[in-house]
Design a protein around this motif. Structure first.
Motif, PDB file in Angstrom:
ATOM      1  N   ALA A 163     -43.049  27.663 -15.877  1.00 24.54           N
ATOM      2  CA  ALA A 163     -41.697  28.011 -15.440  1.00 24.54           C
ATOM      3  C   ALA A 163     -40.700  27.072 -16.114  1.00 24.54           C
ATOM      4  O   ALA A 163     -40.869  25.861 -16.084  1.00 24.54           O
ATOM      5  CB  ALA A 163     -41.575  27.913 -13.931  1.00 24.54           C
ATOM      6  N   VAL A 164     -39.673  27.640 -16.715  1.00 24.95           N
ATOM      7  CA  VAL A 164     -38.659  26.867 -17.425  1.00 24.95           C
ATOM      8  C   VAL A 164     -37.294  27.283 -16.894  1.00 24.95           C
ATOM      9  O   VAL A 164     -37.026  28.476 -16.741  1.00 24.95           O
ATOM     10  CB  VAL A 164     -38.734  27.127 -18.944  1.00 24.95           C
ATOM     11  CG1 VAL A 164     -37.647  26.378 -19.689  1.00 24.95           C
ATOM     12  CG2 VAL A 164     -40.105  26.769 -19.482  1.00 24.95           C
ATOM     13  N   LYS A 188     -31.055  28.690 -14.093  1.00 22.92           N
ATOM     14  CA  LYS A 188     -31.454  30.019 -14.540  1.00 22.92           C
ATOM     15  C   LYS A 188     -32.858  29.934 -15.124  1.00 22.92           C
ATOM     16  O   LYS A 188     -33.135  29.069 -15.946  1.00 22.92           O
ATOM     17  CB  LYS A 188     -30.499  30.534 -15.610  1.00 22.92           C
ATOM     18  CG  LYS A 188     -29.081  30.684 -15.137  1.00 22.92           C
ATOM     19  CD  LYS A 188     -28.177  31.058 -16.290  1.00 22.92           C
ATOM     20  CE  LYS A 188     -26.739  31.020 -15.832  1.00 22.92           C
ATOM     21  NZ  LYS A 188     -25.815  31.233 -16.919  1.00 22.92           N
ATOM     22  N   LYS A 189     -33.734  30.838 -14.694  1.00 20.57           N
ATOM     23  CA  LYS A 189     -35.079  30.870 -15.261  1.00 20.57           C
ATOM     24  C   LYS A 189     -35.012  31.524 -16.644  1.00 20.57           C
ATOM     25  O   LYS A 189     -34.402  32.571 -16.816  1.00 20.57           O
ATOM     26  CB  LYS A 189     -36.033  31.642 -14.363  1.00 20.57           C
ATOM     27  CG  LYS A 189     -37.458  31.505 -14.800  1.00 20.57           C
ATOM     28  CD  LYS A 189     -38.430  32.042 -13.790  1.00 20.57           C
ATOM     29  CE  LYS A 189     -39.796  31.681 -14.316  1.00 20.57           C
ATOM     30  NZ  LYS A 189     -40.853  32.403 -13.767  1.00 20.57           N
ATOM     31  N   VAL A 190     -35.619  30.856 -17.635  1.00 16.57           N
ATOM     32  CA  VAL A 190     -35.630  31.347 -19.015  1.00 16.57           C
ATOM     33  C   VAL A 190     -37.044  31.262 -19.573  1.00 16.57           C
ATOM     34  O   VAL A 190     -37.919  30.610 -18.997  1.00 16.57           O
ATOM     35  CB  VAL A 190     -34.655  30.534 -19.904  1.00 16.57           C
ATOM     36  CG1 VAL A 190     -33.214  30.742 -19.464  1.00 16.57           C
ATOM     37  CG2 VAL A 190     -34.995  29.054 -19.896  1.00 16.57           C
ATOM     38  N   LEU A 219     -41.537  25.610 -28.091  1.00 10.37           N
ATOM     39  CA  LEU A 219     -42.049  26.880 -27.574  1.00 10.37           C
ATOM     40  C   LEU A 219     -43.366  26.674 -26.840  1.00 10.37           C
ATOM     41  O   LEU A 219     -43.595  27.216 -25.756  1.00 10.37           O
ATOM     42  CB  LEU A 219     -42.276  27.880 -28.713  1.00 10.37           C
ATOM     43  CG  LEU A 219     -41.051  28.372 -29.461  1.00 10.37           C
ATOM     44  CD1 LEU A 219     -41.473  29.151 -30.695  1.00 10.37           C
ATOM     45  CD2 LEU A 219     -40.199  29.212 -28.563  1.00 10.37           C
ATOM     46  N   ASP A 220     -44.246  25.884 -27.435  1.00  7.87           N
ATOM     47  CA  ASP A 220     -45.553  25.619 -26.846  1.00  7.87           C
ATOM     48  C   ASP A 220     -45.424  24.867 -25.524  1.00  7.87           C
ATOM     49  O   ASP A 220     -46.082  25.214 -24.541  1.00  7.87           O
ATOM     50  CB  ASP A 220     -46.415  24.826 -27.826  1.00  7.87           C
ATOM     51  CG  ASP A 220     -47.819  24.608 -27.312  1.00  7.87           C
ATOM     52  OD1 ASP A 220     -48.509  25.603 -27.017  1.00  7.87           O
ATOM     53  OD2 ASP A 220     -48.224  23.437 -27.203  1.00  7.87           O
ATOM     54  N   LEU A 221     -44.570  23.854 -25.471  1.00  7.93           N
ATOM     55  CA  LEU A 221     -44.370  23.105 -24.227  1.00  7.93           C
ATOM     56  C   LEU A 221     -43.844  24.004 -23.114  1.00  7.93           C
ATOM     57  O   LEU A 221     -44.313  23.938 -21.973  1.00  7.93           O
ATOM     58  CB  LEU A 221     -43.402  21.943 -24.437  1.00  7.93           C
ATOM     59  CG  LEU A 221     -43.951  20.717 -25.119  1.00  7.93           C
ATOM     60  CD1 LEU A 221     -42.824  19.739 -25.422  1.00  7.93           C
ATOM     61  CD2 LEU A 221     -44.993  20.040 -24.250  1.00  7.93           C
ATOM     62  N   CYS A 222     -42.874  24.840 -23.440  1.00 10.04           N
ATOM     63  CA  CYS A 222     -42.308  25.733 -22.430  1.00 10.04           C
ATOM     64  C   CYS A 222     -43.352  26.737 -21.935  1.00 10.04           C
ATOM     65  O   CYS A 222     -43.444  27.013 -20.747  1.00 10.04           O
ATOM     66  CB  CYS A 222     -41.099  26.467 -22.986  1.00 10.04           C
ATOM     67  SG  CYS A 222     -39.676  25.393 -23.256  1.00 10.04           S
ATOM     68  N   ARG A 223     -44.137  27.252 -22.838  1.00 14.20           N
ATOM     69  CA  ARG A 223     -45.168  28.215 -22.442  1.00 14.20           C
ATOM     70  C   ARG A 223     -46.248  27.542 -21.599  1.00 14.20           C
ATOM     71  O   ARG A 223     -46.725  28.106 -20.629  1.00 14.20           O
ATOM     72  CB  ARG A 223     -45.777  28.839 -23.683  1.00 14.20           C
ATOM     73  CG  ARG A 223     -46.546  30.074 -23.378  1.00 14.20           C
ATOM     74  CD  ARG A 223     -46.641  30.938 -24.579  1.00 14.20           C
ATOM     75  NE  ARG A 223     -47.110  32.238 -24.194  1.00 14.20           N
ATOM     76  CZ  ARG A 223     -47.216  33.233 -25.028  1.00 14.20           C
ATOM     77  NH1 ARG A 223     -46.869  33.080 -26.280  1.00 14.20           N
ATOM     78  NH2 ARG A 223     -47.653  34.387 -24.620  1.00 14.20           N
ATOM     79  N   SER A 224     -46.607  26.317 -21.946  1.00 14.67           N
ATOM     80  CA  SER A 224     -47.611  25.576 -21.176  1.00 14.67           C
ATOM     81  C   SER A 224     -47.096  25.208 -19.787  1.00 14.67           C
ATOM     82  O   SER A 224     -47.865  25.146 -18.838  1.00 14.67           O
ATOM     83  CB  SER A 224     -48.006  24.301 -21.922  1.00 14.67           C
ATOM     84  OG  SER A 224     -48.599  24.597 -23.149  1.00 14.67           O
ATOM     85  N   ALA A 225     -45.803  24.968 -19.669  1.00 11.65           N
ATOM     86  CA  ALA A 225     -45.217  24.565 -18.387  1.00 11.65           C
ATOM     87  C   ALA A 225     -45.243  25.702 -17.371  1.00 11.65           C
ATOM     88  O   ALA A 225     -45.318  25.459 -16.169  1.00 11.65           O
ATOM     89  CB  ALA A 225     -43.784  24.090 -18.595  1.00 11.65           C
TER      90      ALA A 225
END
Length: 80
Positions: free
Chosen positions: A39-40, A2-4, A31-37
């Protein structure tokens, strides 16, 4: 899968290396890692137990780190 928007940093697997922003010491680095990536994805077929204790409730110094981390996150990314 699931994309989150983001997931807790207590259990992450990444295909490529991402660097931690040292300004976000504790609490907002996931939060920062997910935003930098960009797509999570969340895989609900895998489970992990995080026995976190929310230590910032117990110490004024850790409460300061908590607040500073989120302040630095919003300075970096804004409210968007």
């Amino acid at each position: 899968l699931k994309k989150v928007d983001w997931i807790s940093g207590s259990f992450m697997l990444m295909r490529k290396p991402f660097l931690f922003d040292k300004r976000l010491f504790l609490y907002a680095e996931d939060l920062d890692l997910c935003r930098s990536a960009g797509a999570v994805y969340y895989d609900d077929s895998v489970a992990a137990i995080h026995k976190g204790k929310w230590e910032s409730r117990k110490s004024l110094r850790k409460t300061f780190w908590h607040a500073r981390s989120y302040l630095q996150y919003f300075i970096k990314w804004g409210l968007r």
